[in-house]
Scaffold this motif. Structure first.
Motif, mmCIF file in Angstrom:
data_model
loop_
_atom_site.group_PDB
_atom_site.id
_atom_site.type_symbol
_atom_site.label_atom_id
_atom_site.label_comp_id
_atom_site.label_asym_id
_atom_site.label_seq_id
_atom_site.Cartn_x
_atom_site.Cartn_y
_atom_site.Cartn_z
ATOM 1 N N LEU A 219 0.518 -0.845 0.508
ATOM 2 C CA LEU A 219 -0.240 0.128 0.107
ATOM 3 C C LEU A 219 1.020 0.746 -0.210
ATOM 4 O O LEU A 219 1.987 1.594 0.652
ATOM 5 C CB LEU A 219 -1.000 -0.011 1.176
ATOM 6 N N GLN A 220 0.238 2.140 -0.981
ATOM 7 C CA GLN A 220 1.525 3.514 -0.896
ATOM 8 C C GLN A 220 2.019 4.269 -0.277
ATOM 9 O O GLN A 220 3.023 4.690 0.358
ATOM 10 C CB GLN A 220 1.250 4.141 -2.538
ATOM 11 N N PRO B 227 -1.957 6.971 -4.642
ATOM 12 C CA PRO B 227 -1.433 5.843 -4.210
ATOM 13 C C PRO B 227 -3.136 5.077 -5.168
ATOM 14 O O PRO B 227 -4.114 5.989 -5.123
ATOM 15 C CB PRO B 227 -2.142 5.464 -3.225
ATOM 16 N N SER B 228 -2.726 3.519 -4.854
ATOM 17 C CA SER B 228 -4.137 3.007 -5.560
ATOM 18 C C SER B 228 -5.620 2.888 -4.311
ATOM 19 O O SER B 228 -6.451 2.613 -4.984
ATOM 20 C CB SER B 228 -4.144 1.642 -5.998
ATOM 21 N N GLY C 139 -5.337 7.595 -6.119
ATOM 22 C CA GLY C 139 -4.778 8.804 -7.270
ATOM 23 C C GLY C 139 -4.787 9.812 -6.331
ATOM 24 O O GLY C 139 -4.112 10.991 -7.894
ATOM 25 N N SER C 140 -4.624 11.183 -5.877
ATOM 26 C CA SER C 140 -4.604 11.883 -4.791
ATOM 27 C C SER C 140 -3.227 12.375 -4.850
ATOM 28 O O SER C 140 -2.822 11.463 -3.653
ATOM 29 C CB SER C 140 -5.281 12.558 -4.362
ATOM 30 N N ALA C 141 -2.345 12.631 -4.993
ATOM 31 C CA ALA C 141 -0.961 12.672 -5.171
ATOM 32 C C ALA C 141 -0.727 14.706 -3.392
ATOM 33 O O ALA C 141 -1.596 15.797 -3.484
ATOM 34 C CB ALA C 141 0.538 13.551 -5.958
ATOM 35 N N SER C 142 -0.075 14.048 -2.720
ATOM 36 C CA SER C 142 0.133 15.128 -1.255
ATOM 37 C C SER C 142 1.527 15.283 -0.961
ATOM 38 O O SER C 142 2.424 13.575 -0.977
ATOM 39 C CB SER C 142 -1.280 14.977 -0.325
ATOM 40 N N TYR D 52 -6.912 2.226 6.071
ATOM 41 C CA TYR D 52 -6.664 1.935 4.675
ATOM 42 C C TYR D 52 -7.942 1.461 3.753
ATOM 43 O O TYR D 52 -8.138 0.281 4.541
ATOM 44 C CB TYR D 52 -5.497 1.318 4.359
ATOM 45 N N ILE D 53 -8.271 1.758 2.513
ATOM 46 C CA ILE D 53 -9.342 1.318 2.375
ATOM 47 C C ILE D 53 -9.169 0.974 0.782
ATOM 48 O O ILE D 53 -8.837 2.072 -0.241
ATOM 49 C CB ILE D 53 -10.877 2.537 2.799
ATOM 50 N N SER D 54 -9.484 -0.379 0.398
ATOM 51 C CA SER D 54 -9.299 -0.957 -1.326
ATOM 52 C C SER D 54 -10.971 0.069 -1.584
ATOM 53 O O SER D 54 -11.421 0.470 -1.021
ATOM 54 C CB SER D 54 -9.213 -1.991 -1.125
ATOM 55 N N GLN D 55 -10.069 0.179 -2.949
ATOM 56 C CA GLN D 55 -11.207 0.877 -3.914
ATOM 57 C C GLN D 55 -12.174 -0.231 -3.789
ATOM 58 O O GLN D 55 -13.283 0.146 -4.386
ATOM 59 C CB GLN D 55 -10.767 1.023 -5.324
#
Length: 291
Positions: A7-8, A48-49, A84-87, A101-104
């Motif tokens: 997980l990223q 992250p995915s 999908g959001s970079a920070s 952490y939550i899967s799509q």
């Protein structure tokens, strides 16, 4: 769910020489949690995915996003980092924070079952240092549990679902400028959802569901995944397990009856599927939530 080290957001924290992992656990149903300490650091999360919800447990008054240096954190502040959001973050001083952490796929299930919308229509809205006392309370309850103890891990999983449901109801909005192509019509999706819920105790085949939409099995499976965010068999299993969790939590039916009501061929098949998803047997789940 993906192993934690893949997980990223988890990996970005784990790779830091300054961050220390206090605890982590898979909670089943595409959910995982981690509790971190960090100090004098800079972390980048690149698209992250998975979705990440975080709550500052202690300190954090020197933490900020690089693009918003005047906006700093504090205990009980929440951050929402969508897939999908970079920070990019800077940590001055120390911070203790919890991550969920939550899967799509789990997000997609919530969009369909809780919001009655196609997952691709919706997005989890990014938020930085959000005030939400109810969510902060849940996070504090979550980290107070022993994730290594099976019964308490099941309670943790239940709390994680409450956190996710709250986020779905309060932090999800329509994607702007989206033009949907393909997939099922809204009335077809609702018809399928209602049909599945009304027939969870019966064997359901791909052909039977495809026939409701007058589609071939091949085209139905592809269009179902576009509209529901996961394949038909995965959606059906998730709804059966959700019904099972509800019956176990609020009822006293024998496990064999619960299995049949949720469409499992036998109590052993039910137990195996339940344990694969949640890491515990149905009996252990019932005992943990009743205690």
């Amino acid at each position: 769910m993906t192993p934690l080290d893949q997980l990223q957001v988890f990996k970005a924290m784990h790779d830091s020489p300054h961050a220390r992992l206090e605890h982590s656990a898979h909670l089943g149903d595409g959910l995982a949690a981690a509790l971190w300490n960090n100090r004098h650091d800079a972390r980048d999360y690149e698209a992250p995915s998975h979705h990440t919800l975080s709550c500052y447990i202690a300190d954090g008054t020197g933490t900020f996003r690089r693009d918003r240096p005047g906006h700093t954190g504090a205990p009980d502040k929440l951050c929402i980092m969508p897939a999908g959001s970079a920070s990019h973050w800077v940590v001055n001083g120390s911070i203790r924070l919890a991550h969920l952490y939550i899967s799509q796929e789990q997000f997609a299930l919530g969009c369909v079952s809780l919001l009655d919308r196609e997952p691709r229509e919706l997005q989890l809205q990014e938020a930085t240092f959000l005030d939400d006392p109810e969510q902060a309370r849940r996070f504090r309850q979550l980290i107070a549990l022993d994730w290594d103890e099976p019964a308490e891990r099941l309670l943790t999983s239940s709390l994680a679902h409450e956190i996710l449901d709250h986020a779905l109801l309060s932090q999800v909005g329509l994607r702007q400028g989206l033009r949907l192509k393909g997939g099922l019509a809204a009335h077809q999706r609702r018809q399928l959802s209602e049909y599945v819920e009304g027939h969870l105790d019966q064997p359901l085949s791909l052909g039977e569901l495809a026939a409701l939409c007058n589609l071939s099995e091949y085209h139905f499976a592809r269009m179902f995944r576009e509209s529901f965010g996961l394949p038909p068999h995965q959606y059906l299993l998730a709804r059966r397990l959700a019904k099972a969790r509800q019956l176990l939590r609020y009822g006293q039916l024998p496990l064999g009856e619960v299995a049949l009501l949720c469409g499992f061929a036998s109590a052993s098949h039910f137990s195996n599927r339940f344990r694969q998803a949640l890491g515990a047997t149905p009996g252990a789940y019932r005992t943990a939530l009743k205690s």
